[in-house]
Design a protein around this motif. Structure first.
Motif, short mmCIF file in Angstrom:
data_model
loop_
_atom_site.label_atom_id
_atom_site.label_comp_id
_atom_site.label_asym_id
_atom_site.label_seq_id
_atom_site.Cartn_x
_atom_site.Cartn_y
_atom_site.Cartn_z
N PRO A 189 -4.18 17.24 5.11
CA PRO A 189 -2.90 16.75 5.62
C PRO A 189 -2.53 15.41 5.00
CG PRO A 189 -4.61 16.35 7.24
CD PRO A 189 -5.27 17.02 6.07
N SER A 190 -1.22 15.16 4.89
CA SER A 190 -0.74 13.89 4.36
C SER A 190 0.65 13.61 4.90
CB SER A 190 -0.72 13.90 2.82
OG SER A 190 0.23 14.84 2.34
N ALA A 191 1.08 12.37 4.79
CA ALA A 191 2.44 11.98 5.19
C ALA A 191 2.91 10.87 4.25
CB ALA A 191 2.46 11.50 6.64
N THR A 192 4.13 11.01 3.76
CA THR A 192 4.69 10.04 2.82
C THR A 192 5.98 9.46 3.38
OG1 THR A 192 3.79 11.31 0.96
CG2 THR A 192 5.49 9.68 0.46
N VAL A 193 6.10 8.14 3.32
CA VAL A 193 7.31 7.44 3.73
C VAL A 193 7.89 6.73 2.51
CG1 VAL A 193 8.28 5.65 5.22
CG2 VAL A 193 6.41 7.07 6.06
N THR A 194 9.19 6.93 2.26
CA THR A 194 9.83 6.30 1.10
C THR A 194 11.15 5.65 1.51
OG1 THR A 194 10.97 8.34 0.45
CG2 THR A 194 8.83 7.91 -0.56
N VAL A 195 11.52 4.63 0.74
CA VAL A 195 12.83 4.00 0.84
C VAL A 195 13.44 4.05 -0.56
CG1 VAL A 195 14.13 1.92 1.37
CG2 VAL A 195 12.08 2.46 2.68
N GLU A 196 14.64 4.59 -0.66
CA GLU A 196 15.29 4.79 -1.96
C GLU A 196 16.66 4.12 -1.96
OE1 GLU A 196 15.17 8.76 -4.01
OE2 GLU A 196 17.31 8.72 -3.56
N VAL B 107 18.28 4.53 -9.65
CA VAL B 107 17.66 4.82 -8.36
C VAL B 107 16.29 4.16 -8.32
CG1 VAL B 107 16.91 6.60 -6.75
CG2 VAL B 107 18.88 7.03 -8.25
N ALA B 108 16.08 3.28 -7.34
CA ALA B 108 14.80 2.60 -7.15
C ALA B 108 14.15 3.16 -5.89
CB ALA B 108 15.00 1.10 -7.04
N THR B 109 12.84 3.45 -5.96
CA THR B 109 12.11 4.05 -4.84
C THR B 109 10.80 3.32 -4.61
OG1 THR B 109 13.07 6.22 -5.37
CG2 THR B 109 11.18 6.19 -3.88
N ALA B 110 10.48 3.09 -3.35
CA ALA B 110 9.17 2.55 -2.96
C ALA B 110 8.62 3.42 -1.83
CB ALA B 110 9.30 1.11 -2.49
N GLY B 111 7.32 3.72 -1.89
CA GLY B 111 6.78 4.60 -0.88
C GLY B 111 5.31 4.36 -0.60
N LEU B 112 4.86 4.84 0.57
CA LEU B 112 3.46 4.82 0.97
C LEU B 112 3.04 6.21 1.38
CD1 LEU B 112 3.13 1.57 3.15
CD2 LEU B 112 2.04 1.99 0.94
N LYS B 113 1.85 6.62 0.95
CA LYS B 113 1.33 7.93 1.30
C LYS B 113 -0.02 7.78 2.00
CE LYS B 113 -0.08 12.42 -0.61
NZ LYS B 113 -0.20 13.26 -1.83
#
Length: 414
Positions: A60-67, A405-411
């Motif tokens: 299992p995994s979960a990813t949160v991003t802001v774009e 498009v700029a993206t930052a995320g944590l998984k």
């Protein structure tokens, strides 16, 4: 017969092709040795072990991003910014057997928009894939999946003036066999796909997308002959049937490609093929398509820290922008991955897409360039940063656009 257009490598094509050429200016290739591609390399200290479930393992995994998109509607002028927040939980359940295999993959995706909440989306996917080792030299491969998704503005048929993007559901299934006869290998696959597109609107007025609904059937047979342990020649033939809800684009087509599979050293491998394709429409008023096609999959590991890949193909599709038309779409995509540190991976991506409209006077070119940085913090956490530039050019005035498009995320993974 369709008109003949200019070459597929247009205004952006040269820049994309230059990516591997520039890399070739690096130090000479290392001596042949077993080198795993950077993105496939095992890093036990940064890999989740999963959850044991008998003879299965769940990951299992979960990813949160802001774009942040500086031209959210992909318009020629009056660009509008948008910030998008996304949450994507995912789980993979895979068998841990000595022979045969089964894998279940599922994910959901929620998208929230800061300014334009009509574009909020919830997408999901469920897929099952399995293999059965019938004989030591024969394997059956089956797959089935269901996808609920949407087309981003400026892609597919999501015309930029739509009140909201086009949403769709897609069901796919396939069954194949992979059999070896000494040096000869046969891979045959039968596939089926069902598409269901939702209506959208412009200024509140309904836009019917039912004409894109359809059922699609495909038969593909590939024969390859091993000339040497590192080289094989292949011939692939495919037969497609397209049955749309609206009959205007119904028809069937054939694609034939011949080429070479190779592993020149442990560092260079892949396949290159070219051939001819045709598509015959049931509607006698619509011109049939006959044109060249190609397929490219190349992988190069010039050093243990760098991996390069190149993909390309050419196929038939349809579009409704500015009037219904069949299209021929050519693509070429390149990627470079660099293991800067054991847990820091830098990537550069370039892409080119050329669309020829067969029934109207129009050609489109779309170039993309992206840089990514992935930081593996621990076995359970990683971070991603990316910056993507898109440049779209069309022979139709007033619809060109570019965006960043700029993206930052944590998984998080377990």
């Amino acid at each position: 017969m369709r008109r003949q257009g200019r070459g597929a490598v247009g205004r952006f094509g040269g820049a994309v092709l230059a990516v591997p050429v520039l890399l070739a200016l690096a130090p000479a290739m290392a001596e042949a040795q077993d080198v795993e591609p950077v993105m496939q390399r095992s890093r036990p200290e940064y890999e989740a072990q999963g959850i044991r479930m008998g003879s299965f393992i769940a990951l299992p995994s979960a990813t949160v991003t802001v774009e942040h998109d500086d031209n959210f509607f992909s318009t020629h002028s009056n660009a509008q910014d948008e910030t998008i927040y996304a949450l994507r939980p995912e789980v993979v359940i895979a068998s841990d057997w000595g022979t045969h295999s089964v894998e279940l993959r599922s994910w959901g995706e929620g998208l929230l928009h800061e300014n334009f909440d009509d574009d909020d989306q919830f997408n999901y996917y469920l897929g099952l894939r399995g293999t059965a080792d019938v004989l030591s030299d024969m394997q059956l491969i089956g797959a089935a999946s269901f996808l609920r998704d949407h087309e981003d503005r400026g892609s597919g048929d999501s015309f930029r003036l739509f009140d909201k993007p086009v949403e769709f559901e897609r069901f796919e299934t396939s069954l194949g066999v992979d059999k070896r006869f000494n040096r000869l290998r046969m891979r045959a696959t039968a596939g089926f796909r069902n598409d269901d597109y939702h209506d959208t609107s412009i200024g509140g007025a309904n836009v019917d997308e039912d004409y894109r609904d359809g059922q699609f059937y495909n038969l593909t047979d590939r024969l390859s002959y091993e000339v040497s342990p590192a080289t094989a020649v292949f011939f692939q033939a495919a037969y497609d049937v397209k049955d749309y809800r609206g009959s205007e684009f119904d028809g069937d087509g054939v694609k034939a490609i011949g080429g070479v599979e190779f592993e020149m050293t442990h560092l260079v491998r892949g396949e290159v093929g070219g051939g001819w394709m045709s598509f015959d429409f049931d509607d006698p008023t619509r011109d049939d398509i006959e044109t060249y096609t190609y397929s490219t999959k190349l992988f190069w590991d010039p050093t243990p820290l760098v991996s390069v890949s190149l993909f390309g193909d050419r196929d038939v599709s349809i579009s409704s922008e500015f009037g219904s038309s069949s299209t021929v779409v050519s693509t070429l995509n390149a990627r470079i991955d660099y293991e800067f540190r054991r847990n820091i991976i830098l990537s550069a991506l370039g892409g080119y897409e050329w669309t020829e409209y067969e029934d109207i006077v129009r050609d489109d070119e779309k170039g993309t360039a992206e840089i990514q940085a992935q930081y593996l913090i621990s076995a359970h956490l990683s971070a991603l940063l990316s910056l993507r530039h898109v440049d779209f050019d069309s022979s139709i005035d007033g619809i060109d656009y570019d965006k960043n498009v700029a993206t930052a995320g944590l998984k998080a993974q377990w």
